[in-house]
Design an enzyme around this catalytic site. Structure first.
Site, mmCIF file in Angstrom:
data_model
loop_
_atom_site.group_PDB
_atom_site.id
_atom_site.type_symbol
_atom_site.label_atom_id
_atom_site.label_comp_id
_atom_site.label_asym_id
_atom_site.label_seq_id
_atom_site.Cartn_x
_atom_site.Cartn_y
_atom_site.Cartn_z
ATOM 1 N N GLY A 149 90.326 6.733 -84.068
ATOM 2 C CA GLY A 149 90.676 5.466 -83.429
ATOM 3 C C GLY A 149 91.496 5.634 -82.171
ATOM 4 C CB VAL A 207 97.984 27.300 -80.171
ATOM 5 C CG1 VAL A 207 97.777 25.812 -80.365
ATOM 6 C CG2 VAL A 207 97.196 28.120 -81.178
ATOM 7 C CG ASN A 262 96.154 22.364 -88.998
ATOM 8 O OD1 ASN A 262 95.985 22.585 -90.196
ATOM 9 N ND2 ASN A 262 95.138 22.134 -88.165
ATOM 10 C CB SER A 268 97.554 30.112 -96.616
ATOM 11 O OG SER A 268 96.650 30.556 -97.606
ATOM 12 C CE1 TYR A 272 94.209 32.012 -92.848
ATOM 13 C CE2 TYR A 272 94.619 32.459 -95.167
ATOM 14 C CZ TYR A 272 94.469 31.563 -94.124
ATOM 15 O OH TYR A 272 94.598 30.202 -94.370
ATOM 16 C CB ALA A 328 99.674 40.373 -92.098
#
Ligand code: NDP
Length: 239
Positions: free
Chosen positions: A50, A60, A86, A138, A151, A153
């Site tokens: 929206g 990033v 994120n 995670s 991932y 680490a």
């Protein structure tokens, strides 16, 4: 605490968990900015989310692009109250077979990118004397899966970054925390869908609800870390 009119940046907000958190923030009355590298994906997300959402193309891992994103947020909104760090990626490979390029790519997005965004957000939040940062970790940042060294680490690193920033933030009214999801059905599972389906999946809306709970605490309260799992996910115990 009401989140109405808070200005929130969700990195990687064009899909998956980021988009779900952006949706939840919009429902609370926040002004939401989503970023990512793929403009088409961001435009598609904007159509879904929206008119109260703005998108900014940003990698990033690029210091200059991250600085420009926060300059634009200050120009457009004059503040930044919430950062959801994120943006992330996974790469499945045995450590002894992993290309160094793969290792560096994962660490660069999941850890260096989170640092760059948090650094720029904290410069603004220190001046405001308030702000909240949630890093999306995670359960791999607590317990490794096989073939997941980079991932794992990166997410353990994010836990360390969270604690260091929470410590630095406390003199400035800034709360920094980490949200550790188990399996969520998103693009990150492409090619490995069978594992996620076998182990169970968290509905995206539940991640949004948890993020809102963490963000809505009284200004002097921080939920430092949270873990959200499908009941069926193999994680605890030895069998
Ligand atoms: P998605 O692949 O849907 O989302 C990842 C997002 O990150 C994309 O929107 C992508 O956008 C963005 N992104 C990737 N690299 C960059 C970059 N260099 N700069 C800016 N944006 C980038 O997967 P998920 O929603 O599942 O993942 C979101 C986060 O949740 C990740 O940090 C992941 O590790 C974490 N997580 C996911 C779990 C799951 O089971 N799904 C479980 C635990 C944690 P674009 O391609 O446009 O750049």
């Amino acid at each position: 605490m009401s989140l109405s009119d808070k200005v929130a940046l969700v990195t990687g907000g064009g899909s998956g968990i980021g988009k779900a958190i952006a949706k939840a923030l919009l429902a609370e009355g926040c002004k939401v900015i989503i970023n990512g590298r793929n403009e088409e994906k961001l435009e598609q997300a904007k159509t879904e989310l929206g008119s109260n959402v703005e998108s900014m193309v940003c990698d990033v891992t690029d210091e200059g692009q991250v600085e420009n994103t926060f300059s634009s947020i200050i120009s457009n909104y004059d503040r930044c109250d919430i950062l959801i760090n994120n943006a992330g990626m996974a790469a499945k490979a045995k450590a002894h077979e992993m290309k160094y390029e793969t290792w560096k790519k994962v660490i660069n997005v999941n850890l260096n990118g989170a640092f760059l965004c948090a650094r720029e957000a904290m410069k603004i939040m220190i001046k405001q004397k308030s702000g909240r940062i949630i890093n999306i970790g995670s359960i791999s940042g607590q317990m490794s899966r096989p073939e997941n060294a980079a991932y794992t680490a990166s997410k353990f690193g994010l836990e360390g970054l969270t604690r260091a920033l929470a410590l630095e933030g406390r003199d400035h009214g800034i709360a920094v925390s980490i949200l550790h999801p188990g399996n969520v059905g998103t693009d990150i599972w492409k090619g490995r869908e069978e594992i996620a389906e076998r182990e169970g999946l968290i509905p995206l809306e539940d991640i949004g609800k948890l993020a809102i709970t963490m963000l809505s605490m009284s200004p002097n309260v921080n939920i430092l870390g949270s873990v959200i799992l499908p009941i069926t996910q193999p994680y605890l115990g030895r069998g």
